[in-house]
Write an enzyme that holds these catalytic residues in place. Structure first.
Site, PDB file in Angstrom:
ATOM      1  N   ARG A  75       0.835  -1.209   0.000  1.00 32.14           N
ATOM      2  CA  ARG A  75       0.000   0.000   0.000  1.00 32.14           C
ATOM      3  C   ARG A  75       0.869   1.257   0.000  1.00 32.14           C
ATOM      4  O   ARG A  75       0.569   2.238  -0.697  1.00 32.14           O
ATOM      5  CB  ARG A  75      -0.938  -0.011   1.211  1.00 32.14           C
ATOM      6  CG  ARG A  75      -2.160  -0.885   1.029  1.00 32.14           C
ATOM      7  CD  ARG A  75      -3.174  -0.651   2.131  1.00 32.14           C
ATOM      8  NE  ARG A  75      -2.770  -1.225   3.398  1.00 32.14           N
ATOM      9  CZ  ARG A  75      -3.105  -2.446   3.831  1.00 32.14           C
ATOM     10  NH1 ARG A  75      -3.866  -3.213   3.075  1.00 32.14           N
ATOM     11  NH2 ARG A  75      -2.702  -2.877   4.999  1.00 32.14           N
ATOM     12  N   ASP A  99     -16.393  -3.247  -4.309  1.00 32.98           N
ATOM     13  CA  ASP A  99     -16.432  -4.509  -3.575  1.00 32.98           C
ATOM     14  C   ASP A  99     -17.871  -5.023  -3.589  1.00 32.98           C
ATOM     15  O   ASP A  99     -18.824  -4.241  -3.740  1.00 32.98           O
ATOM     16  CB  ASP A  99     -15.942  -4.331  -2.133  1.00 32.98           C
ATOM     17  CG  ASP A  99     -15.451  -5.628  -1.514  1.00 32.98           C
ATOM     18  OD1 ASP A  99     -14.221  -5.806  -1.382  1.00 32.98           O
ATOM     19  OD2 ASP A  99     -16.289  -6.486  -1.178  1.00 32.98           O
ATOM     20  N   SER A 100     -18.021  -6.334  -3.420  1.00 28.85           N
ATOM     21  CA  SER A 100     -19.361  -6.917  -3.432  1.00 28.85           C
ATOM     22  C   SER A 100     -19.943  -7.063  -2.035  1.00 28.85           C
ATOM     23  O   SER A 100     -21.116  -7.437  -1.887  1.00 28.85           O
ATOM     24  CB  SER A 100     -19.312  -8.309  -4.093  1.00 28.85           C
ATOM     25  OG  SER A 100     -18.446  -9.175  -3.377  1.00 28.85           O
ATOM     26  N   ASP A 137      -7.042  -6.828  -5.876  1.00 22.90           N
ATOM     27  CA  ASP A 137      -6.658  -7.675  -4.735  1.00 22.90           C
ATOM     28  C   ASP A 137      -7.815  -8.612  -4.396  1.00 22.90           C
ATOM     29  O   ASP A 137      -8.502  -8.431  -3.385  1.00 22.90           O
ATOM     30  CB  ASP A 137      -6.295  -6.800  -3.540  1.00 22.90           C
ATOM     31  CG  ASP A 137      -5.706  -7.604  -2.388  1.00 22.90           C
ATOM     32  OD1 ASP A 137      -5.349  -8.782  -2.611  1.00 22.90           O
ATOM     33  OD2 ASP A 137      -5.610  -7.065  -1.269  1.00 22.90           O
ATOM     34  N   CYS A 140      -3.556 -13.975  -2.813  1.00 28.65           N
ATOM     35  CA  CYS A 140      -3.324 -14.462  -1.451  1.00 28.65           C
ATOM     36  C   CYS A 140      -3.487 -15.977  -1.385  1.00 28.65           C
ATOM     37  O   CYS A 140      -3.634 -16.544  -0.297  1.00 28.65           O
ATOM     38  CB  CYS A 140      -4.257 -13.777  -0.464  1.00 28.65           C
ATOM     39  SG  CYS A 140      -6.017 -14.054  -0.790  1.00 28.65           S
TER      40      CYS A 140
END
Length: 610
Positions: A427, A465-466, A513, A553
């Site tokens: 970040r 985002d969901s 991400d 990830c």
């Protein structure tokens, strides 16, 4: 066929390659005094020697006619094979007799030809000369053939002997005498519960691997031959000869039969400290030692020293095998510590771990999180409601943390341990590239990348985002920092990217991400396809010369080495070119054990997109 017959009719001349020519009628002209008998061809020409030959110096072999006459071709073939067989057999007498007979026939033909042509050199002297040359040459060939035959037999015998010797040598080399059997260890003499490794399995643990799989164990014995150890009990780990490698915690049902806590050199080596020696076979003491060592490492990084004034108050305190406590992670969220357990031994020693964390950090609030699915594989069944520690107020509880000066709400009962501290360094890297640029943060969760970019001076930031709760947390974080240039959209990221591409929108910096797409190696091929599709869509939204930071990830993907090749495939599919700028993993407060690469799970790549 031409080569074989040419060799048959003028063997000596053909080898030099100077006196064999092919004319327009596919005739081979042989300059030789060697004139074998042959049948006339259909066109009336003499195929070789005999009739039509004036002086024996220039003879013509009609290949077309010979090939059209099967009987003549077969006779020539049989003659050739017979001659070759005679040379290879080494029977010089038989070969010489045959050639003498052929020479006599040739002389008779020569004499009759001389009679028809009149007296002179074509008569007796020519025939005698040819007979002498033919006989001498044939006898010489026969002798050479016999010599060759004897040489070949001798050579063949030598080769056969050599081959036999080589085969014997190979058998000798491939033969491995059986290893001397290792005498069985007397388990009744063991002072501690002990796990004995199979022969040859000690190498990887001597190299520092902390996980002993069930297939590597030979014998499990209780103390002095007593009852076997139970889940969470400390056990000594020895090789098949009884040499101690270290000690760890045992689990009879887990695939990780022993999780090594200390290696022998740590408590018995010349550099062993008194504290390390005192922790031998004592789980509680070892936990206190490891947590204290982990806190000291983070303090050296500038983390956790002064929570009131520090620019960063959120970080990882324990990182499983990287900090010597396999199956336990702990994140500090300001005044709260969230501990996540995925090991049976940790559940048994939960109180010891929580006490050690409080002592090392000074935080009174410790939240215990579990992964029920993984613990089931460890033989532990724990109700989900036991996740909350004493004093926890529920899922809506929030704490305020700081990362590089940005204030953020974190939920101790949110995703993972409530905050993605592993992306802190990435970040900061991306934020430094965003001043005056437009930024798209996909799968933004609580807005970590979006807010860092906005605080660094980004012109426009959009987070997608969901998850509704995650976006609510992200909006509150933006308000907490008074960052008005940030907006958040609730949508499926794939659909959002498709619509944005159709609308012709583009951004200077795009961050992708996504959540874990490959939970194990078996799902990697399908996950790779998903990663490629998402990154292809993301690249289409990057303005020419812009930047894409994309992450995984999934441990299976990171450990496979396929992430960067996947990005190359995505770039080709998107019709873009990429330049690799940075490949990174988790932040420095997520140390890894190099002998256990399975602990590496995060990959973050930044590329320029043209």
């Amino acid at each position: 066929a031409i080569m074989m017959l040419s060799t048959r009719f003028c063997p000596n001349r053909l080898l030099g390659g100077r006196h064999v020519q092919q004319n327009q009628r596919n005739l081979v002209t042989c300059f030789s005094g060697y004139r074998p008998q042959a049948n006339p061809s259909k066109n009336g020409r003499t195929t070789a020697g005999g009739k039509g030959s004036d002086d024996g110096e220039n003879e013509t072999l009609d290949i077309d006619g010979l090939l059209n006459n099967k009987e003549a071709l077969n006779e020539a073939r049989q003659s050739l094979l017979g001659q070759l067989a005679g040379r290879g057999s080494g029977d010089s007498n038989t070969s010489t007799q045959k050639e003498d007979a052929r020479g006599s026939r040739r002389s008779a033909d020569d004499r009759s030809s001389s009679s028809r042509n009149g007296p002179g050199r074509g008569g007796g002297r020519g025939g005698d000369r040819d007979r002498e040359r033919g006989g001498d040459r044939d006898r010489e060939r026969g002798g050479r053939g016999g010599d060759r035959g004897r040489e070949n037999r001798d050579r063949g015998g030598d080769r056969g002997g050599d081959r036999g010797d080589r085969r014997d040598d190979r058998r000798d080399r491939s033969f491995r005498p059986p290893r001397p059997s290792v005498p069985a260890l007397d388990t009744s003499t063991f002072k501690h519960a002990t796990v004995v490794l199979k022969e040859g399995k000690e190498f990887m643990f001597n190299m520092g691997s902390p996980m002993v799989y069930s297939g590597a164990t030979e014998v499990v014995s209780g103390k002095r031959g007593g009852p076997p150890p139970q889940a969470g009990d400390p056990v000594s780990l020895v090789d098949c000869r009884g040499r101690e490698i270290g000690w760890g915690v045992f689990n009879p049902v887990s695939m990780f039969r022993v999780r090594i806590m200390q290696f022998e050199h740590e408590y018995a080596g010349p550099g062993a400290t008194a504290e390390a020696r005192a922790a031998y076979m004592d789980v509680a003491a070892l936990v206190r030692l490891r947590v204290r060592q982990a806190a000291q490492l983070r303090a050296a990084m500038g983390l956790g020293a002064d929570r009131q004034a520090a620019a960063t108050t959120v970080y990882r305190l324990l990182n499983s095998e990287g900090d010597g406590l396999s199956g336990v992670v702990a994140d500090v969220l300001g005044e709260c510590v969230v501990v996540q357990s995925v090991a049976g031994w940790a559940e048994r020693h939960k109180a010891d771990i929580m006490d050690a964390v409080r002592a090392a950090t000074g935080c009174a609030q410790v939240v215990w999180r579990i992964n029920a699915d993984i613990l089931a594989e460890e033989g532990i069944t724990t109700p989900q409601q036991e996740e909350q520690a004493a004093g926890e107020e529920g899922e809506e509880a929030r704490v305020v943390v700081r990362e590089a000066g940005v204030q953020l709400y974190a939920s101790p009962l949110g995703q993972k341990t409530g905050f993605y501290a592993d992306q802190r360094d990435t970040r900061a890297y991306v934020a430094a590239l965003c001043k005056g640029r437009s930024v798209l943060d996909l799968c933004c969760y609580s807005g970590g990348f979006a807010l860092a970019a906005a605080r660094a001076g980004a012109r426009e930031v959009v987070g997608v985002d969901s998850s509704g709760p995650a976006l609510a947390l992200a909006r509150d974080n933006a308000a907490l920092n008074a960052l008005d240039q940030v907006s958040f959209v609730k949508a499926d990221v794939s659909e959002y990217m498709r619509e944005a591409d159709e609308a012709g929108r583009a951004y200077d910096v795009v961050v992708l991400d996504p959540p874990k797409l490959a939970p194990n190696r078996g799902t990697l091929p399908r996950a790779r396809t998903k990663y490629q599709r998402l990154n292809e869509q993301a690249m289409k939204l990057v303005a020419p010369g812009g930047l894409l930071t994309t992450c995984s990830c999934s441990g299976a993907m990171s450990q496979s080495g396929e992430f960067v090749p996947m990005l190359m495939d995505a770039a080709r599919a998107a019709g873009r070119s990429i330049t690799l700028m940075r490949v990174a993993g988790a932040a420095g407060d997520h140390p890894l054990n190099p002998a256990y690469p399975e602990g590496r799970y995060l990959t973050a790549v930044t590329v320029r997109v043209l």
